[in-house]
Design a protein around this motif. Structure first.
Motif, PDB file in Angstrom:
ATOM      1  N   TYR A   9       0.786  -1.440   0.279  1.00  8.52           N
ATOM      2  CA  TYR A   9      -0.382   0.191  -0.034  1.00  8.52           C
ATOM      3  C   TYR A   9       0.964   1.068  -0.040  1.00  8.52           C
ATOM      4  O   TYR A   9       2.132   1.158   0.616  1.00  8.52           O
ATOM      5  CB  TYR A   9      -0.932   0.243   1.182  1.00  8.52           C
ATOM      6  CG  TYR A   9      -1.965  -1.176   1.462  1.00  8.52           C
ATOM      7  CD1 TYR A   9      -2.617  -1.446   0.498  1.00  8.52           C
ATOM      8  CD2 TYR A   9      -2.408  -1.648   2.288  1.00  8.52           C
ATOM      9  CE1 TYR A   9      -3.494  -3.203   0.492  1.00  8.52           C
ATOM     10  CE2 TYR A   9      -3.229  -2.637   2.302  1.00  8.52           C
ATOM     11  CZ  TYR A   9      -3.264  -3.128   1.303  1.00  8.52           C
ATOM     12  OH  TYR A   9      -5.075  -4.587   1.328  1.00  8.52           O
ATOM     13  N   LEU A  10       0.371   2.679  -0.698  1.00  8.38           N
ATOM     14  CA  LEU A  10       0.890   3.394  -0.651  1.00  8.38           C
ATOM     15  C   LEU A  10       1.067   3.848   1.060  1.00  8.38           C
ATOM     16  O   LEU A  10      -0.103   3.828   1.466  1.00  8.38           O
ATOM     17  CB  LEU A  10       0.122   4.540  -1.160  1.00  8.38           C
ATOM     18  CG  LEU A  10       0.394   4.083  -2.693  1.00  8.38           C
ATOM     19  CD1 LEU A  10      -0.315   5.247  -3.705  1.00  8.38           C
ATOM     20  CD2 LEU A  10       1.470   4.109  -2.976  1.00  8.38           C
ATOM     21  N   LEU A  13      -3.369   6.213   2.637  1.00  3.88           N
ATOM     22  CA  LEU A  13      -4.451   5.385   2.426  1.00  3.88           C
ATOM     23  C   LEU A  13      -5.525   6.345   2.757  1.00  3.88           C
ATOM     24  O   LEU A  13      -5.483   7.524   3.366  1.00  3.88           O
ATOM     25  CB  LEU A  13      -4.739   4.368   3.177  1.00  3.88           C
ATOM     26  CG  LEU A  13      -3.827   3.226   2.787  1.00  3.88           C
ATOM     27  CD1 LEU A  13      -4.461   1.971   3.665  1.00  3.88           C
ATOM     28  CD2 LEU A  13      -3.357   2.566   1.828  1.00  3.88           C
ATOM     29  N   LEU A  16     -12.426   6.375  -0.660  1.00  6.13           N
ATOM     30  CA  LEU A  16     -13.175   6.031  -1.537  1.00  6.13           C
ATOM     31  C   LEU A  16     -14.416   6.612  -1.327  1.00  6.13           C
ATOM     32  O   LEU A  16     -14.852   5.460  -0.646  1.00  6.13           O
ATOM     33  CB  LEU A  16     -13.616   4.992  -2.319  1.00  6.13           C
ATOM     34  CG  LEU A  16     -14.004   4.869  -4.550  1.00  6.13           C
ATOM     35  CD1 LEU A  16     -13.593   6.153  -4.976  1.00  6.13           C
ATOM     36  CD2 LEU A  16     -14.073   3.552  -4.786  1.00  6.13           C
ATOM     37  N   TYR A  25     -10.373  10.159  -7.977  1.00  3.94           N
ATOM     38  CA  TYR A  25     -10.109   9.766  -6.601  1.00  3.94           C
ATOM     39  C   TYR A  25      -8.665   9.103  -6.841  1.00  3.94           C
ATOM     40  O   TYR A  25      -7.511   9.471  -5.408  1.00  3.94           O
ATOM     41  CB  TYR A  25     -11.118   7.965  -6.159  1.00  3.94           C
ATOM     42  CG  TYR A  25     -10.145   7.621  -5.196  1.00  3.94           C
ATOM     43  CD1 TYR A  25     -10.302   7.449  -4.374  1.00  3.94           C
ATOM     44  CD2 TYR A  25     -10.175   5.615  -5.545  1.00  3.94           C
ATOM     45  CE1 TYR A  25      -9.604   6.198  -3.108  1.00  3.94           C
ATOM     46  CE2 TYR A  25      -8.849   4.466  -5.230  1.00  3.94           C
ATOM     47  CZ  TYR A  25      -8.646   5.552  -3.581  1.00  3.94           C
ATOM     48  OH  TYR A  25      -8.323   4.413  -2.221  1.00  3.94           O
ATOM     49  N   LEU A  26      -8.155   8.673  -8.256  1.00  7.90           N
ATOM     50  CA  LEU A  26      -6.628   8.335  -7.052  1.00  7.90           C
ATOM     51  C   LEU A  26      -5.706   9.483  -7.810  1.00  7.90           C
ATOM     52  O   LEU A  26      -4.702   9.780  -7.332  1.00  7.90           O
ATOM     53  CB  LEU A  26      -6.407   7.704  -9.713  1.00  7.90           C
ATOM     54  CG  LEU A  26      -6.448   6.330  -9.246  1.00  7.90           C
ATOM     55  CD1 LEU A  26      -6.462   5.652 -10.662  1.00  7.90           C
ATOM     56  CD2 LEU A  26      -5.987   5.651  -8.209  1.00  7.90           C
ATOM     57  N   VAL A  29      -5.815   9.821  -4.054  1.00 11.23           N
ATOM     58  CA  VAL A  29      -4.659   9.280  -3.654  1.00 11.23           C
ATOM     59  C   VAL A  29      -2.713  10.102  -3.894  1.00 11.23           C
ATOM     60  O   VAL A  29      -2.137   9.996  -3.161  1.00 11.23           O
ATOM     61  CB  VAL A  29      -4.815   8.233  -4.457  1.00 11.23           C
ATOM     62  CG1 VAL A  29      -3.563   7.462  -3.751  1.00 11.23           C
ATOM     63  CG2 VAL A  29      -5.882   7.373  -4.038  1.00 11.23           C
ATOM     64  N   ASN A  33      -0.067  11.163  -0.766  1.00  9.07           N
ATOM     65  CA  ASN A  33       1.040  10.392  -0.832  1.00  9.07           C
ATOM     66  C   ASN A  33       2.045  11.591  -1.656  1.00  9.07           C
ATOM     67  O   ASN A  33       2.522  11.059  -1.907  1.00  9.07           O
ATOM     68  CB  ASN A  33       0.487   9.167  -1.593  1.00  9.07           C
ATOM     69  CG  ASN A  33       0.434   8.362  -0.508  1.00  9.07           C
ATOM     70  OD1 ASN A  33       0.664   8.162   0.223  1.00  9.07           O
ATOM     71  ND2 ASN A  33      -1.212   8.233  -1.580  1.00  9.07           N
ATOM     72  N   LEU A  40       2.257   7.780 -10.487  1.00  5.94           N
ATOM     73  CA  LEU A  40       1.189   7.198  -9.661  1.00  5.94           C
ATOM     74  C   LEU A  40       0.514   6.257 -10.878  1.00  5.94           C
ATOM     75  O   LEU A  40       0.491   5.422 -10.813  1.00  5.94           O
ATOM     76  CB  LEU A  40      -0.286   8.161  -9.257  1.00  5.94           C
ATOM     77  CG  LEU A  40      -1.512   7.489  -8.318  1.00  5.94           C
ATOM     78  CD1 LEU A  40      -0.898   6.270  -7.530  1.00  5.94           C
ATOM     79  CD2 LEU A  40      -2.481   7.962  -8.142  1.00  5.94           C
ATOM     80  N   ILE A  67      -4.457  -1.451  -8.553  1.00 12.66           N
ATOM     81  CA  ILE A  67      -4.843  -0.437  -8.342  1.00 12.66           C
ATOM     82  C   ILE A  67      -4.932  -0.377  -6.550  1.00 12.66           C
ATOM     83  O   ILE A  67      -5.003   0.304  -5.473  1.00 12.66           O
ATOM     84  CB  ILE A  67      -6.329   0.526  -8.518  1.00 12.66           C
ATOM     85  CG1 ILE A  67      -5.652   1.447 -10.335  1.00 12.66           C
ATOM     86  CG2 ILE A  67      -6.185   1.924  -7.946  1.00 12.66           C
ATOM     87  CD1 ILE A  67      -6.586   2.176 -10.845  1.00 12.66           C
ATOM     88  N   THR A  71      -3.814   0.897  -3.488  1.00 16.31           N
ATOM     89  CA  THR A  71      -4.789   2.306  -2.478  1.00 16.31           C
ATOM     90  C   THR A  71      -5.402   1.284  -1.282  1.00 16.31           C
ATOM     91  O   THR A  71      -5.746   2.011  -0.335  1.00 16.31           O
ATOM     92  CB  THR A  71      -5.389   2.973  -3.616  1.00 16.31           C
ATOM     93  OG1 THR A  71      -6.531   1.797  -3.940  1.00 16.31           O
ATOM     94  CG2 THR A  71      -5.555   3.179  -4.803  1.00 16.31           C
ATOM     95  N   ALA A  73      -8.075  -0.324  -1.482  1.00 15.91           N
ATOM     96  CA  ALA A  73      -9.433  -0.061  -1.746  1.00 15.91           C
ATOM     97  C   ALA A  73      -9.479  -1.446  -2.524  1.00 15.91           C
ATOM     98  O   ALA A  73      -9.039  -2.059  -2.805  1.00 15.91           O
ATOM     99  CB  ALA A  73      -9.746   0.870  -2.713  1.00 15.91           C
TER     100      ALA A  73
END
Length: 549
Positions: A9-10, A13, A16, A25-26, A29, A33, A40, A67, A71, A73
């Protein structure tokens, strides 16, 4: 620093949001980060066989898994953040293979497929900064939360919002700026603040139409004149009918008689004919109002009402070489429901129905219309206009007279107004339409002439016959003075005669049952003097309705 093949994970977090689009959403993210959106996307594409060509339309399972690993998710939630969540409701993505870009032609040929960009609601972005997935659907035109039309084009760069050609993510990240590249180098983006834009208040009808579309997407079905339609059939029919209305508006020689939006459809400066069934109007207002007009037709309570509403649009299609049906089929994608509607609206009785709807009432009240027009009026005014039996023509004529009143919207309504079964009205209209030998204009003119000779309150007349059916003294008095030796059982024949010959009621609604053969014998033996005195029994009946007082 994260490695390109990192499966962890990044560091930060991000949840969503409900209804949030995956690309937006990305971007959140990446900001959380401290990554550029380009970096990304490099991490997302680092996975084996990962492609982002159709990230918002239908990402591959490998892409979703990649993804999810970055993330945290859930893959199902990520899938629902793309337009694939509407596959089988508002969209038909069958045949799309994200790994084969040429497959996009398969679904684009069906029309109304979201391409680059999205619509927005500035108030929603100002409230929470969340870009909704539903904004990308062509059938989504209004924000029901704020009661406004969506915006489709940025006033700064004159392009759709999020019109990113080379990357699904914007360089500006999650900022509420437009961010569209201006073609003046990688660092030149449109800087319009989207939260400051003004949106036009939506019409109530458009809001209601959007609610029906949302119901179809959520429940999988919606009510129409054809019954409950599954969401795919409803959405396809809605889009096809909308395309037809757009083409009819553009083809009309009298657009002043159409809704105001129709006058904006035809572009005299564009020699090429627009293919509305493939690509709808980009402007959300110009797209919303035809959609609402089409939905108003589909939401009719029955086929007759729907055909009448659509028939008013067909009146604007003048003679075309290929014929009306050929022209309509050439300008949209026909569905079973739309085919049924077109054929019904094209039928002669629909044209007569529309003609009757356009003229003032032919009688002062529907109470002046008998259930069956008297045969001498049928003979004098409607003879030779139909191939049906005189009694059927008389019934249809009465239904037509009732149809001219503004509160009567269908043949079923006309039947109810005359105290007849609704299905009898629809059945009679079908039968007489098939046997009509004259033009609708000639039939309407003949009905107008016949209506001038109707002055009696037939509802009051029917009530008096109904009252006589509950008593016997009047029949004993009549038979004693006019027809000695008549059996008491003949009272049923006398009542039937009064109902059919004096009140001009329909046999299906007669007050008392009687043997048909015996009744015909009774009526044949009735002398002119006896008939006159028997008809007088209604005039001496003490019963009157509240309306006739």
């Amino acid at each position: 620093m994260l490695a390109d093949n990192a499966d962890t994970y990044l560091p930060t977090l991000v949840d969503l949001a409900p209804g949030e689009a995956l690309d937006a959403y990305l971007e959140r993210v990446a900001d959380a980060n401290y990554l550029t959106t380009a970096r990304l996307m490099e991490l997302v594409r680092a996975g084996h066989d990962t492609t982002t060509a159709y990230l918002m339309l239908a990402p591959t399972p490998v892409t979703l898994e990649r993804i999810a690993r970055l993330t945290g998710a859930d893959t199902a939630a990520l899938q629902n953040a793309t337009l694939a969540a509407f596959d089988g409701t508002s969209l038909d993505l069958r045949g799309l293979d994200p790994a084969r870009q040429t497959s996009f032609r398969t679904i684009s040929a069906r029309g109304w497929i979201p391409g680059h960009g999205t619509q927005i609601c500035p108030a929603c972005l100002a409230d929470d900064g969340v870009w909704r997935t539903t904004w990308r659907l062509p059938t989504t035109t209004v924000c029901r939360t704020h009661g406004t039309y969506l915006l489709a084009t940025c006033p700064g760069c004159q392009r759709p919002f999020r019109d990113q050609r080379h990357s699904p993510l914007r360089i500006v990240g999650s900022q509420t700026l437009c961010g569209n590249p201006l073609g003046q180098g990688p660092r030149k983006q449109c800087r319009v603040d989207l939260t400051t834009l003004a949106a036009e208040p939506a019409d109530d009808a458009c809001l209601q139409r959007q609610a029906r579309q949302d119901t179809a997407d959520a429940a999988g079905a919606v009510a129409t004149f054809a019954g409950q339609l599954a969401a795919p059939e409803f959405t396809t029919t809605l889009r096809s009918l909308t395309a037809l209305l757009l083409h009819l508006a553009a083809a009309s020689r009298t657009p002043v008689n159409l809704p105001s939006w129709a006058r904006d459809v035809a572009d005299a400066g564009t020699p090429r004919v627009r293919r509305w069934s493939i690509r709808p109007p980009q402007d959300s207002v110009l797209r919303s109002r035809p959609l609402t007009a089409a939905d108003h037709i589909l939401a009719s309570e029955d086929l007759d009402t729907a055909a009448t509403r659509f028939g008013s649009w067909l009146e604007h299609l003048h003679d075309v070489p290929e014929g009306r049906l050929g022209w309509l089929a050439d300008h949209t994608r026909m569905t079973p429901t739309l085919t049924r509607l077109v054929m019904a609206a094209h039928a002669p009785r629909r044209r007569l129905s529309h003609l009757l709807d356009q003229q003032p009432p032919l009688t002062a009240s529907t109470r002046q219309i008998p259930q069956v027009l008297p045969q001498h009026l049928v003979r004098d005014h409607l003879g030779g206009l139909f191939d049906s039996r005189p009694a059927t023509i008389g019934l249809f004529a009465s239904l037509c007279l009732a149809k001219t009143h503004p509160h009567v919207h269908s043949w079923a309504d006309a039947a109810r107004e005359l105290r007849l079964p609704p299905e009898l009205g629809e059945r009679t209209a079908r039968a007489c339409s098939a046997s009509m030998t004259a033009s609708p204009a000639d039939v309407a003119a003949a009905l107008a002439r016949a209506a001038r000779r109707l002055e009696i309150d037939y509802r009051a007349m029917e009530d008096r016959v109904q009252h006589l059916a509950r008593t016997k003294r009047w029949f004993r008095r009549w038979s004693r003075h006019n027809c000695r030796g008549t059996r008491p059982g003949s009272r049923a024949y006398a009542l039937r005669w009064l109902w059919l010959e004096v009140a001009h009621g329909h046999p299906a609604t007669v007050a008392v049952a009687a043997n048909p053969r015996s009744y015909r014998k009774f009526a044949r033996l009735l002398t002119e003097e006896q008939a006159t005195t028997l008809a007088g029994a209604i005039a001496t009946s003490p019963h009157t309705t509240q309306e006739s007082r």
